[in-house]
Design a protein around this motif. Structure first.
Motif, PDB file in Angstrom:
ATOM      1  N   VAL A  27      -5.085  11.691  -5.878  1.00 55.59           N
ATOM      2  CA  VAL A  27      -4.025  10.928  -4.783  1.00 55.59           C
ATOM      3  C   VAL A  27      -4.246   9.654  -5.042  1.00 55.59           C
ATOM      4  CG1 VAL A  27      -3.285  10.986  -2.394  1.00 55.59           C
ATOM      5  CG2 VAL A  27      -3.983  13.223  -3.600  1.00 55.59           C
ATOM      6  N   MET A  28      -3.260   8.996  -4.625  1.00 57.78           N
ATOM      7  CA  MET A  28      -3.371   7.442  -4.453  1.00 57.78           C
ATOM      8  C   MET A  28      -2.389   7.211  -2.956  1.00 57.78           C
ATOM      9  SD  MET A  28      -1.456   4.066  -6.082  1.00 57.78           S
ATOM     10  CE  MET A  28      -2.835   3.748  -7.317  1.00 57.78           C
ATOM     11  N   ASN A  29      -3.181   6.835  -2.057  1.00 60.61           N
ATOM     12  CA  ASN A  29      -2.417   6.556  -0.818  1.00 60.61           C
ATOM     13  C   ASN A  29      -2.290   5.134  -0.657  1.00 60.61           C
ATOM     14  OD1 ASN A  29      -1.459   8.164   1.828  1.00 60.61           O
ATOM     15  ND2 ASN A  29      -2.494   6.254   2.508  1.00 60.61           N
ATOM     16  N   ILE A  30      -1.157   4.638  -0.156  1.00 59.95           N
ATOM     17  CA  ILE A  30      -1.028   3.134   0.198  1.00 59.95           C
ATOM     18  C   ILE A  30      -0.558   2.828   1.799  1.00 59.95           C
ATOM     19  CG2 ILE A  30      -0.320   0.738  -0.451  1.00 59.95           C
ATOM     20  CD1 ILE A  30      -0.356   1.376  -3.079  1.00 59.95           C
ATOM     21  N   LEU A  31      -1.185   2.340   2.425  1.00 63.06           N
ATOM     22  CA  LEU A  31      -0.890   2.211   3.814  1.00 63.06           C
ATOM     23  C   LEU A  31      -0.654   0.908   4.126  1.00 63.06           C
ATOM     24  CD1 LEU A  31      -2.914   3.549   7.114  1.00 63.06           C
ATOM     25  CD2 LEU A  31      -2.246   1.237   6.696  1.00 63.06           C
ATOM     26  N   TYR A  32       0.623   0.523   4.483  1.00 61.40           N
ATOM     27  CA  TYR A  32       1.115  -0.809   4.886  1.00 61.40           C
ATOM     28  C   TYR A  32       1.003  -1.051   6.166  1.00 61.40           C
ATOM     29  CZ  TYR A  32       2.590  -1.639   0.173  1.00 61.40           C
ATOM     30  OH  TYR A  32       2.523  -2.255  -1.177  1.00 61.40           O
ATOM     31  N   ASP A  33       0.253  -2.205   6.993  1.00 61.10           N
ATOM     32  CA  ASP A  33       0.043  -2.330   8.180  1.00 61.10           C
ATOM     33  C   ASP A  33       1.471  -2.784   8.908  1.00 61.10           C
ATOM     34  OD1 ASP A  33      -1.081  -2.484  10.585  1.00 61.10           O
ATOM     35  OD2 ASP A  33      -2.370  -4.097  10.336  1.00 61.10           O
ATOM     36  N   VAL A  34       2.266  -1.847   8.861  1.00 62.10           N
ATOM     37  CA  VAL A  34       3.726  -2.329   9.261  1.00 62.10           C
ATOM     38  C   VAL A  34       4.549  -1.081   9.786  1.00 62.10           C
ATOM     39  CG1 VAL A  34       4.940  -2.397   7.086  1.00 62.10           C
ATOM     40  CG2 VAL A  34       5.853  -3.538   9.096  1.00 62.10           C
ATOM     41  N   GLY A  35       4.937  -1.079  11.069  1.00 65.68           N
ATOM     42  CA  GLY A  35       5.579  -0.088  11.563  1.00 65.68           C
ATOM     43  C   GLY A  35       6.710  -0.437  12.365  1.00 65.68           C
ATOM     44  N   ILE A  95      -3.328   8.762 -14.178  1.00 63.46           N
ATOM     45  CA  ILE A  95      -3.605   8.137 -12.626  1.00 63.46           C
ATOM     46  C   ILE A  95      -3.016   6.518 -13.281  1.00 63.46           C
ATOM     47  CG2 ILE A  95      -5.918   7.115 -13.424  1.00 63.46           C
ATOM     48  CD1 ILE A  95      -4.488   8.120  -9.912  1.00 63.46           C
ATOM     49  N   GLU A  96      -3.159   5.941 -14.320  1.00 60.12           N
ATOM     50  CA  GLU A  96      -2.545   4.706 -14.329  1.00 60.12           C
ATOM     51  C   GLU A  96      -1.350   4.509 -13.968  1.00 60.12           C
ATOM     52  OE1 GLU A  96      -3.916   2.610 -18.052  1.00 60.12           O
ATOM     53  OE2 GLU A  96      -3.250   0.608 -17.277  1.00 60.12           O
ATOM     54  N   THR A  97      -0.397   5.563 -14.228  1.00 62.35           N
ATOM     55  CA  THR A  97       0.925   5.583 -13.930  1.00 62.35           C
ATOM     56  C   THR A  97       1.312   5.072 -12.341  1.00 62.35           C
ATOM     57  OG1 THR A  97       1.495   6.958 -15.691  1.00 62.35           O
ATOM     58  CG2 THR A  97       3.217   6.795 -14.074  1.00 62.35           C
ATOM     59  N   ALA A  98       0.295   5.560 -11.556  1.00 62.20           N
ATOM     60  CA  ALA A  98       0.352   5.146 -10.233  1.00 62.20           C
ATOM     61  C   ALA A  98       0.016   3.873  -9.876  1.00 62.20           C
ATOM     62  CB  ALA A  98      -0.602   6.313  -9.336  1.00 62.20           C
ATOM     63  N   PHE A  99      -0.865   3.315 -10.861  1.00 64.20           N
ATOM     64  CA  PHE A  99      -1.371   1.928 -10.508  1.00 64.20           C
ATOM     65  C   PHE A  99      -0.116   0.921 -10.964  1.00 64.20           C
ATOM     66  CE2 PHE A  99      -5.439   3.625 -10.163  1.00 64.20           C
ATOM     67  CZ  PHE A  99      -6.184   2.766  -9.268  1.00 64.20           C
ATOM     68  N   TRP A 100       0.449   1.212 -11.957  1.00 63.72           N
ATOM     69  CA  TRP A 100       1.572   0.611 -12.553  1.00 63.72           C
ATOM     70  C   TRP A 100       2.754   0.729 -11.523  1.00 63.72           C
ATOM     71  CZ3 TRP A 100       6.082   3.310 -14.929  1.00 63.72           C
ATOM     72  CH2 TRP A 100       7.036   2.302 -15.644  1.00 63.72           C
ATOM     73  N   SER A 203      -7.465  -1.272 -10.572  1.00 65.56           N
ATOM     74  CA  SER A 203      -7.249  -2.175  -9.441  1.00 65.56           C
ATOM     75  C   SER A 203      -7.216  -3.669  -9.728  1.00 65.56           C
ATOM     76  CB  SER A 203      -8.144  -1.902  -8.171  1.00 65.56           C
ATOM     77  OG  SER A 203      -8.062  -0.722  -7.700  1.00 65.56           O
ATOM     78  N   GLU A 204      -8.084  -3.957 -10.617  1.00 61.72           N
ATOM     79  CA  GLU A 204      -8.314  -5.577 -11.211  1.00 61.72           C
ATOM     80  C   GLU A 204      -7.058  -5.656 -11.950  1.00 61.72           C
ATOM     81  OE1 GLU A 204     -10.121  -7.978 -10.424  1.00 61.72           O
ATOM     82  OE2 GLU A 204     -11.710  -6.910  -8.932  1.00 61.72           O
ATOM     83  N   LYS A 205      -6.782  -4.516 -12.881  1.00 62.08           N
ATOM     84  CA  LYS A 205      -5.835  -4.673 -14.055  1.00 62.08           C
ATOM     85  C   LYS A 205      -4.178  -5.233 -13.215  1.00 62.08           C
ATOM     86  CE  LYS A 205      -3.686  -2.608 -17.874  1.00 62.08           C
ATOM     87  NZ  LYS A 205      -3.841  -1.563 -18.619  1.00 62.08           N
ATOM     88  N   TRP A 206      -3.955  -4.099 -12.098  1.00 59.32           N
ATOM     89  CA  TRP A 206      -2.859  -3.946 -11.774  1.00 59.32           C
ATOM     90  C   TRP A 206      -2.493  -4.710 -10.468  1.00 59.32           C
ATOM     91  CZ3 TRP A 206       0.786  -2.893 -15.162  1.00 59.32           C
ATOM     92  CH2 TRP A 206       0.624  -2.029 -16.160  1.00 59.32           C
ATOM     93  N   PHE A 207      -3.468  -4.819  -9.340  1.00 63.70           N
ATOM     94  CA  PHE A 207      -3.268  -5.051  -8.245  1.00 63.70           C
ATOM     95  C   PHE A 207      -3.787  -6.766  -8.054  1.00 63.70           C
ATOM     96  CE2 PHE A 207      -2.565  -0.660  -7.230  1.00 63.70           C
ATOM     97  CZ  PHE A 207      -1.474  -0.649  -6.408  1.00 63.70           C
TER      98      PHE A 207
END
Lengths: 345, 425
Positions: A27-35, A95-100, A203-207
């Protein structure tokens, strides 16, 4: 206990990894600190509308969902008053698809008028479906502004009114993205049969190439202490009366937060809880009654909500709730009640 | 390092799915126990599956009420004691009534399995259905029913089922306010005595299920003390499909219309079922389906639209479900029929079909991930009295079905077929 490892990229993206090799998925979960609390009071419903736009294509990837489905993955997202959260589940070998996908939409979106117009309609239909087209659906549109006079928790995440969504422009949307969507305003979690080393490398590669952005520090007004009793009566064509009581409580980081949560469990978690036993079974006042906390980051609400049995006067039902509150204040929480709700957590 | 962000990373397709099959055992009283010993988390899930459900009740609500009231008091414990004890152990019980079964599902920590079994035994075998609890429960359910009946999606669902199967068939009938007045405790007691019995029961145990757990299950449920001694009548119900294919129910204060469109269709027993599932996924079964892409993502008429194949043991049906803006429902209908016809007239492009197959394989893999998912799958097999080869065959067809096959499916099941259409709102 979960085995957790953490690291932070130079651009400020915080990453948390939990390796779990019992599953073929990650699972990849990304939380943005905005609501929705970060919205302009005249442009409410924006954080949530924006979540919809995040699926309308990013700068290098015209459609978000298709490449993910192609590798056997699925995704969803939600927005609340505090955060906007995106998650993907997919076979670990892909998993790399999720990073992309996720790094591209953090980098930049493909803002299109057509997508904005369509998603405004979709969100308006969501507003109707969830808040207007069913009995009691609109309660929170009134309960929030009654409970909060200053803090932006006074409007629900869907927005104050449909017209705010209708009025959103492409410029509003772009401003919102650059103000809040940034590596330094996000936390990413990877969990599943992906290794820590893989996460680091991808993470280094994509983010890592995504630049840090100037996120304006949040400066929200504090809700002043409520000094007076507030009461609102709403008449609707619904089959039975219902009652809602809200009380201001501490924020999520406060030392009393978990105690408040446990109190709500003692009152209404499960069939052995006090409200169910006393007000549904013994006194037969309610068909349903709940006590729960809003669980928000800033100072939130402790809420009672109940549907009355036919023929029960509202005043009787309300008094019964106050009596239960008094019992808690003056009396005693039995040791077994506390052990029970702790175990349920 | 610069990366080409326009190019998708390499990926692998899921070509086969390995999964663990349940181990079949027999308790001393011949109850079949299936164990799925998987996982490392200290949790066990038990399913007690009784062959009964709405199919065998002689009036609405009886099946559902009987299982839900098991916890309202037993010979040993009052309802409040039962609730306290289960909460104290951190155990959860769910009671369900389906068309053909009643299922009691229990989640508990492995370390508390023995104590939990003791309580469950009492709940299943020796409920007392107290009068005062029954009247509270019935009053509560009636109020919930009245609230639910105001929702357009509930109204359209009830009428749709009735139109397909008729008001005298368990797949077509819905409860009415009258059902709540008629039901009484004797119905529940009798339903329990006939159906919640050892000779009507199968058990699935999933998670940390070791020899000790199996012995404990046998100790509490393997005896001859809870068999049904009376003969169970064989029941058959007559389908009475309606001639009224299009129904519109005006609800003046509604801001959205609930749509249900569909027809009776084959169930899991039919060899076309897996290919129909692929067809359905393309049409309305996932986020990038034809229906979602057109009616939500292009036109913005709805928050969501989907279609599904609903399989029951004796029949199945196909249904399209959505809630759309009241002002655009006719446009939405037009687009729905357009998409259904397009799948009959044109082949699904290879790229789209491959996408759907990959997506479906991912979904199937997820449905086999973990002990509890495996127990859900087994429950389906038991419901239809079929073996694991059902899944192997399903996977083969998903992988191999062609666009030409799917067009033939679309034509044979939908060309010139009148669909039932119910609009409420």
């Amino acid at each position: 206990m979960l085995d957790i490892k953490k690291f932070t990229l130079e651009n400020g993206l915080r990453i948390i990894v939990n390796e779990d090799f019992s599953t073929p998925f990650s699972v990849m979960n990304i939380l943005y600190d905005v609501g929705s609390k970060d919205e302009d009071p005249e442009k409410t419903g924006f954080a949530h509308l924006f979540e919809h736009l995040m699926f309308g294509g990013s700068v290098n990837i015209p459609i978000y969902d298709i490449p993910l489905q192609r590798v056997g993955g699925e995704n969803n997202a939600f927005t609340n008053t505090d955060i906007t959260n995106y998650h993907i589940t997919l076979p670990t070998e892909n998993i790399e698809t999720a990073f992309w996908l996720e790094s591209d939409r953090m980098l930049n979106l493909d803002f299109s008028q057509k997508n904005l117009d369509t998603q405004k309609n979709v969100v308006i239909e969501e507003f109707k479906q969830r808040y207007l087209n069913k009995p009691y659906g609109d309660v929170w549109l009134y309960l929030r502004p009654l409970s909060y006079k200053v803090h932006p928790y006074q409007w629900p995440t869907i927005g104050k009114e449909i017209s705010h969504i209708q009025k959103a422009t492409l410029n509003d949307v772009k401003d919102f993205f650059y103000a809040h969507y940034a590596p330094n305003n996000a936390i990413m979690v990877l969990s599943g049969s992906v290794t820590f080393e893989t996460v680091k490398q991808l993470s280094e590669k994509w983010f890592a190439p995504i630049p840090t952005r100037n996120v304006i520090p949040r400066n929200l007004p504090k809700e002043p202490e409520q000094k007076e009793h507030r009461r609102l009566t709403i008449e609707r064509n619904v089959p039975f009366d219902s009652i809602y009581l809200t009380f201001h409580m501490c924020d999520r980081m406060d030392k009393n937060y978990h105690a408040s949560d446990l109190i709500s469990d003692i009152l209404s978690n499960g069939k052995s809880s006090r409200l169910y036993q006393n007000l549904v079974q013994k006194k037969k006042l309610f068909s349903e009654i709940n006590a729960y906390i809003s669980g928000e980051m800033d100072e939130g609400l402790f809420i009672f909500s109940g549907n009355l049995m036919k023929g029960v006067p509202l005043i009787t039902a309300e008094k019964a709730i106050w009596d239960e509150i008094e019992k808690l204040k003056n009396g005693y929480v039995f040791e077994y009640e506390l052990v029970k709700v702790r175990k349920k957590k | 390092m610069t990366i080409d962000r326009t190019k998708a990373p390499d990926y692998k397709t899921i070509d086969s799915i390995e999964y663990i099959k349940a181990n079949p055992l027999t308790l001393d009283n011949n109850i079949q126990l299936f164990t799925i010993h998987v996982g490392y988390q200290e949790v066990i899930k038990l399913d007690f599956i009784f062959e009964a459900g709405e199919w065998v009740q002689n009036a609405s609500l009886i099946s559902e009420y009987t299982v839900n009231m098991l916890q309202e008091g037993t010979q040993k414990f009052a309802a409040s004691e039962l609730a306290e004890k289960l909460d104290y152990l951190g155990a959860y019980i769910y009671y369900s009534s389906t068309k053909h079964t009643n299922v009691i599902s229990v989640y508990t920590l492995s370390k508390h399995i023995i104590e939990t079994l003791g309580i469950i035994e009492d709940i299943i075998k020796r409920p007392i259905f107290p009068e005062h609890r029954f009247s509270v429960y019935n009053g509560k359910k009636l109020q919930q029913y009245i609230i639910e009946s105001q929702k357009v999606e509930v109204i359209s669902q009830q009428i749709f089922s009735k139109n397909l199967f008729g008001n005298n068939h368990p797949y077509g009938i819905s409860a009415s306010t009258e059902s709540f007045e008629k039901i009484n405790l004797n119905h529940l007691i009798s339903f329990h005595q006939t159906n919640i019995r050892s000779n009507n029961c199968k058990i699935i145990a999933a998670g940390m299920v070791d020899e000790q757990v199996i012995q404990a299950i046998n100790k509490y449920f393997g005896g001859n003390d809870w068999a049904c001694t009376t003969e169970k009548p064989a029941l058959s119900w007559q389908k009475e499909p309606s001639n009224n294919y299009k129904q519109y129910l005006e609800k003046p204060d509604a801001v959205q219309s609930a749509i249900r469109i569909g027809k009776e269709l084959v169930n899991k027993h039919h060899p076309d079922f897996p290919a129909l599932q692929v067809f359905n996924t393309v049409f309305g079964g996932y986020f990038s389906s034809r229906l979602m892409t057109n009616i939500r993502e292009d036109k913005g008429y709805t928050y969501g639209i989907g279609s599904g194949l609903v399989s029951h043991r004796e029949a199945g049906y196909f249904v399209i479900v959505s809630q759309v803006g009241k002002d655009v429902y006719q446009k939405a209908l037009h687009e729905i029929y357009y998409e259904l016809e397009k799948l009959q007239k044109e082949l699904i492009p290879d790229e789209e079909l491959q996408l759907v197959k990959n997506y479906m394989m991912g979904t199937i893999l997820r449905n086999f991930d973990g002990a509890f998912a495996l127990s859900e799958n087994l429950k389906t097999l038991l419901e239809y009295n079929i073996g694991y080869e059902y899944y192997d065959n399903f996977i083969q067809i998903v992988r191999n079905v062609s666009s030409t096959d799917l067009q033939a499916i679309a034509i044979s099941y939908f060309k010139d077929q009148q669909l039932y259409e119910v609009i409420a709102g």
